[in-house]
Write an enzyme that holds these catalytic residues in place. Structure first.
Site, PDB file in Angstrom:
ATOM      1  CB  CYS A  69      -0.959   0.052   1.174  1.00 21.69           C
ATOM      2  SG  CYS A  69      -2.133  -1.285   1.184  1.00 21.69           S
TER       3      CYS A  69
ATOM      4  NE  ARG B  94       4.751   1.757   0.192  1.00 20.03           N
ATOM      5  CZ  ARG B  94       5.376   1.838   1.357  1.00 20.03           C
ATOM      6  NH1 ARG B  94       6.589   2.340   1.418  1.00 20.03           N
ATOM      7  NH2 ARG B  94       4.815   1.425   2.465  1.00 20.03           N
TER       8      ARG B  94
ATOM      9  CD1 TRP C 200       0.862  -6.155  -2.721  1.00 15.90           C
ATOM     10  CD2 TRP C 200       0.249  -6.950  -0.721  1.00 15.90           C
ATOM     11  NE1 TRP C 200       1.378  -7.419  -2.585  1.00 15.90           N
ATOM     12  CE2 TRP C 200       1.022  -7.939  -1.377  1.00 15.90           C
ATOM     13  CE3 TRP C 200      -0.245  -7.236   0.550  1.00 15.90           C
ATOM     14  CZ2 TRP C 200       1.313  -9.172  -0.808  1.00 15.90           C
ATOM     15  CZ3 TRP C 200       0.045  -8.466   1.123  1.00 15.90           C
ATOM     16  CH2 TRP C 200       0.816  -9.411   0.436  1.00 15.90           C
TER      17      TRP C 200
ATOM     18  CG  ASN D 298       0.420   1.254   4.350  1.00 15.38           C
ATOM     19  OD1 ASN D 298       0.228   0.044   4.460  1.00 15.38           O
ATOM     20  ND2 ASN D 298       1.633   1.772   4.239  1.00 15.38           N
ATOM     21  N   GLY D 299      -1.969  -0.338   6.323  1.00 13.22           N
ATOM     22  CA  GLY D 299      -1.806  -1.022   7.612  1.00 13.22           C
ATOM     23  C   GLY D 299      -2.943  -2.008   7.800  1.00 13.22           C
TER      24      GLY D 299
ATOM     25  CD  GLU E   7      20.187 -12.007  -0.807  1.00  9.53           C
ATOM     26  OE1 GLU E   7      19.441 -12.548   0.012  1.00  9.53           O
ATOM     27  OE2 GLU E   7      19.845 -10.988  -1.436  1.00  9.53           O
TER      28      GLU E   7
ATOM     29  CE  LYS F 181      17.782 -10.491  -4.477  1.00 10.58           C
ATOM     30  NZ  LYS F 181      17.867 -10.298  -3.062  1.00 10.58           N
TER      31      LYS F 181
ATOM     32  CD  GLU G  42      13.828 -11.646  -4.318  1.00  9.57           C
ATOM     33  OE1 GLU G  42      12.900 -11.266  -3.602  1.00  9.57           O
ATOM     34  OE2 GLU G  42      15.005 -11.311  -4.125  1.00  9.57           O
TER      35      GLU G  42
ATOM     36  CG  HIS H 222      22.775 -35.696   5.696  1.00  4.15           C
ATOM     37  ND1 HIS H 222      23.164 -36.884   6.282  1.00  4.15           N
ATOM     38  CD2 HIS H 222      23.861 -34.892   5.729  1.00  4.15           C
ATOM     39  CE1 HIS H 222      24.428 -36.789   6.671  1.00  4.15           C
ATOM     40  NE2 HIS H 222      24.876 -35.588   6.343  1.00  4.15           N
TER      41      HIS H 222
ATOM     42  CE  LYS I 234      12.982  -2.436  -1.799  1.00  2.00           C
ATOM     43  NZ  LYS I 234      14.029  -3.447  -2.040  1.00  2.00           N
TER      44      LYS I 234
HETATM   45  C1  F6R Z   1      14.455 -10.061  -1.106  1.00  2.67           C
HETATM   46  C2  F6R Z   1      13.956  -8.979  -0.277  1.00  2.67           C
HETATM   47  C3  F6R Z   1      13.192  -9.350   0.946  1.00  2.67           C
HETATM   48  C4  F6R Z   1      13.525  -8.374   2.097  1.00  2.67           C
HETATM   49  C5  F6R Z   1      12.619  -8.671   3.293  1.00  2.67           C
HETATM   50  C6  F6R Z   1      12.915  -7.739   4.451  1.00  2.67           C
HETATM   51  O1  F6R Z   1      15.150  -9.570  -2.213  1.00  2.67           O
HETATM   52  O2  F6R Z   1      14.131  -7.834  -0.572  1.00  2.67           O
HETATM   53  O3  F6R Z   1      13.442 -10.663   1.330  1.00  2.67           O
HETATM   54  O4  F6R Z   1      14.859  -8.501   2.428  1.00  2.67           O
HETATM   55  O5  F6R Z   1      11.273  -8.536   2.931  1.00  2.67           O
HETATM   56  O6  F6R Z   1      12.660  -6.411   4.113  1.00  2.67           O
HETATM   57  P1  F6R Z   1      13.269  -5.237   4.941  1.00  2.67           P
HETATM   58  O7  F6R Z   1      14.751  -5.288   4.793  1.00  2.67           O
HETATM   59  O8  F6R Z   1      12.679  -3.990   4.352  1.00  2.67           O
HETATM   60  O9  F6R Z   1      12.865  -5.451   6.375  1.00  2.67           O
END
Ligand code: F6R
Length: 608
Positions: free
Chosen positions: A2, A27, A75, A101-102, A481, A485, A488, A504, A603
């Site tokens: 949102c 976002r 969202w 938002n919330g 990571e 990457k 996602e 295992h 985001k």
């Molecule tokens: C992956 C990604 C997410 C954030 C996670 C935490 O590329 O960006 O996994 O790392 O949602 O978000 P923040 O850092 O904003 O708390």
């Protein structure tokens, strides 16, 4: 998740709202809407789908008159994405229009009460109760109504409200959800974050929970819940407008990958003076550090992966036990955390609901909170005892890159700083590590220059069904990571495994042609990981080995090799992650995926 924008000034509000909402698209959202006030009447336009739909519906905002308005990208949480569920929501008498938002946690009981008083609901959202509550409590004074509403709702909220009785103002409030106030010349704004208003002003107010804001074109007043005016400090954002724009790149993600050397420099340089780490930002003394019994690192997603590196780094350098936990688990496992514990909270956005809740849980049990945050003045930063900001600038792509890298850099600085205060490093080791930390930005730049090679590898494997990432210790942390990457943004199934753990169970998934990306940058465990490479190759896997320039043996076992420069083992994740970011990016690009806005993701994840 949102996004909110609000405007009051001399210009037509709707085009400004649409432009601001476009800046908040990153976002994540599935519908959008705006409301304006004109001639004492509220006009609303909203639509399911991308902003382009709303833009077309309103002729780019031109057919929605008025110089005051609020806008929203939604969202979906309560109720599917639809025109009806989109914000703004309007009270039954049409006097109030609300964006939110919330999550209003007690919305069901409030809804039942309002229905019993004769209110009719059109949407399935929790937000609609706010619009009706305004009507219910309004006695001619908008601040009184706001105070009553926020006394009744439980949960998190950033709210913008238009009231038809007040054509020259609108009102806003926030609690545990982000919202900043933009202060312009003859115009003022609300926004979920500064990127939405950078084109108009850099002067902003950060708000405390439940501060109520009255915005007029010629001024902004902030009140507490006793209706007393609160003096606010103006904060000037030093981000360049271009920092939040694509600047010729096809995707924000590639721009942000390439911004990493600068982001690292900006984060590291101000904190190293005359060869010493200076953490002016925090109040943790040597005595405090010596008193720490245990460290918890709590975060979500990629930020959690930084924590996994942090555990290895802190335990190795400081010999303090570290537990790293995903925030959504930490808060519900009744953690044994207390007064002599330090909780390091990591978050790019500073507003991730699970991370914030975990922070509050730890704080309520007496732990000291040190957070690593990118967004200045965010909820997590505000709730922490100490904050170290990552100076990565705005990160727009949903998949984090430069924020992750700067979080890692801060993690090294903290580890070395604490190790020094504990007397766990010699001056020679300290000096060498400082030099190596300072060299990271240039080394990352060198790796980025070799992106063509990674693009070529991506072209060989972008049709894969499943890709595995393996590594040991720090290489395992980076595997996590690299795998995230890739999956996602490219939607290819992928898993990260501690290299020694694969046999295992998971090794049964390896078949002829399965791609395994094997990270073996660490010198001590290089041979062990090479053995694991041989095991998967014997079962038909194709292997990309990722190692350091000096460990040439990898080319004898792996099908393809990517190298990164040699440096201290603790710092290698900063280098080895870069080819993996590039790999994910190129695979997704070859598959034609929506790289900056991957499906189902947002985001900032402001719901549990
Ligand atoms: C992956 C990604 C997410 C954030 C996670 C935490 O590329 O960006 O996994 O790392 O949602 O978000 P923040 O850092 O904003 O708390």
């Amino acid at each position: 998740m949102c996004g909110i924008v609000g405007y009051i000034g001399q210009k037509q509000a709707a085009p400004i709202l649409l432009d601001g909402l476009a800046k908040l698209e990153y976002r994540g959202y599935d519908s959008a809407g705006i409301a304006t006030l004109n001639d004492g009447k509220i006009d609303v336009a909203k639509a399911k789908g991308r902003l382009a739909v709303l833009s077309e519906l309103t002729d780019e905002g031109k057919n929605v008159p008025g110089t005051v308005g609020i806008g929203h990208t939604r969202w979906a949480t309560h109720g599917e994405p639809s025109d009806i569920n989109s914000h703004p929501h309007v009270s039954m008498d049409g006097r109030f229009s609300v964006v939110h938002n919330g999550i209003i946690e007690n919305y069901i009981s409030l809804k039942e009460k309002l229905i019993s008083k004769g209110f009719e609901f059109k949407s399935e959202t929790d937000t609609e109760v706010i619009a009706h509550l305004f009507e219910y409590y309004y006695n001619g004074d908008i601040i009184d109504a706001m105070i009553k509403v926020i006394n009744r709702v439980e949960g998190s909220y950033a709210i913008g409200v238009l009231c038809a009785d007040y054509p020259d103002q609108f009102v806003a409030v926030r609690k545990a959800s982000p919202m900043i106030i933009g202060l312009g010349e003859g115009e003022n704004f609300i926004a979920s974050d500064v990127t939405a208003i950078l084109n108009h002003t850099r002067n902003i107010y950060y708000l405390e929970d439940n501060e109520i804001v009255i915005l007029k074109s010629d001024g902004v007043k902030v009140y507490n819940t006793d209706k007393e005016e609160v003096e606010k400090e103006v904060f000037t954002v030093n981000w360049d407008v271009s920092a939040a724009e694509k600047g010729g790149y096809e995707h924000f993600m590639m721009k942000e990958i390439e911004e990493q050397p600068k982001a690292l420099r900006d984060t590291i340089s101000p904190r190293i003076k005359d060869g010493r780490i200076v953490l002016d930002d925090i109040s943790l003394t040597a005595a405090d550090i010596k008193a720490i019994k245990k460290i918890f690192i709590v975060a979500c997603g990629s930020a959690y992966h930084v924590g996994v590196v942090g555990k290895y780094a802190i335990e190795k350098m400081c010999r303090i036990p570290v537990e790293v936990q995903v925030a959504s688990e930490f808060r519900y496992c009744d953690p044994i955390v207390g007064k002599n514990d330090l909780v390091i909270v990591i978050s790019q956005s500073g507003e991730t609901a699970d991370t914030l809740a975990a922070l509050k849980e730890a704080k309520s049990k007496g732990a000291r909170i040190l957070s690593i945050v990118n967004v200045v003045g965010s909820a997590i930063a505000n709730a922490s005892d100490d904050v170290i900001y990552t100076w990565a600038g705005p990160e727009i792509a949903v998949a984090t890159t430069k924020a992750y890298s700067t979080q890692l850099a801060v993690m090294y600085l903290i580890s070395l700083y604490m190790a020094d205060k504990l007397g766990m490093v010699t001056s020679g080791q300290y000096k060498k590590l400082i030099e190596q930390i300072e060299a990271l930005p240039d080394q990352v730049a060198e790796i980025i220059k070799q992106k063509d090679k990674v693009q070529y590898l991506a072209s060989l494997f972008f049709n894969s069904q499943s890709i595995f990432f393996i590594g040991r210790n720090l290489d395992y942390a980076v595997s996590l990571e690299g795998s995230l990457k890739l999956k996602e943004i490219s939607y290819i199934h992928s898993e990260a495994y501690a290299a020694g753990e694969l046999k295992h169970g998971t090794i049964s998934l390896i078949e002829s042609g399965t791609l395994v990306v094997a990270l073996a940058t660490g010198r001590e465990l290089f041979d062990k990981t090479v053995s694991n490479v041989k095991e998967v190759k014997a079962r038909g896997a194709v292997v990309i080995g990722l190692t350091t320039e000096s460990q040439t043996y990898m080319s004898e076992v792996a099908d393809h090799v990517i190298t990164v420069p040699d440096t201290d083992e603790m710092l290698l994740p900063s280098l080895s992650v870069v080819p993996l970011q590039l790999f994910g990016y190129y695979v997704a690009s070859l598959k034609g995926c929506d790289i900056d806005k991957p499906r189902n993701l947002a985001k900032s994840v402001t719901v549990e």
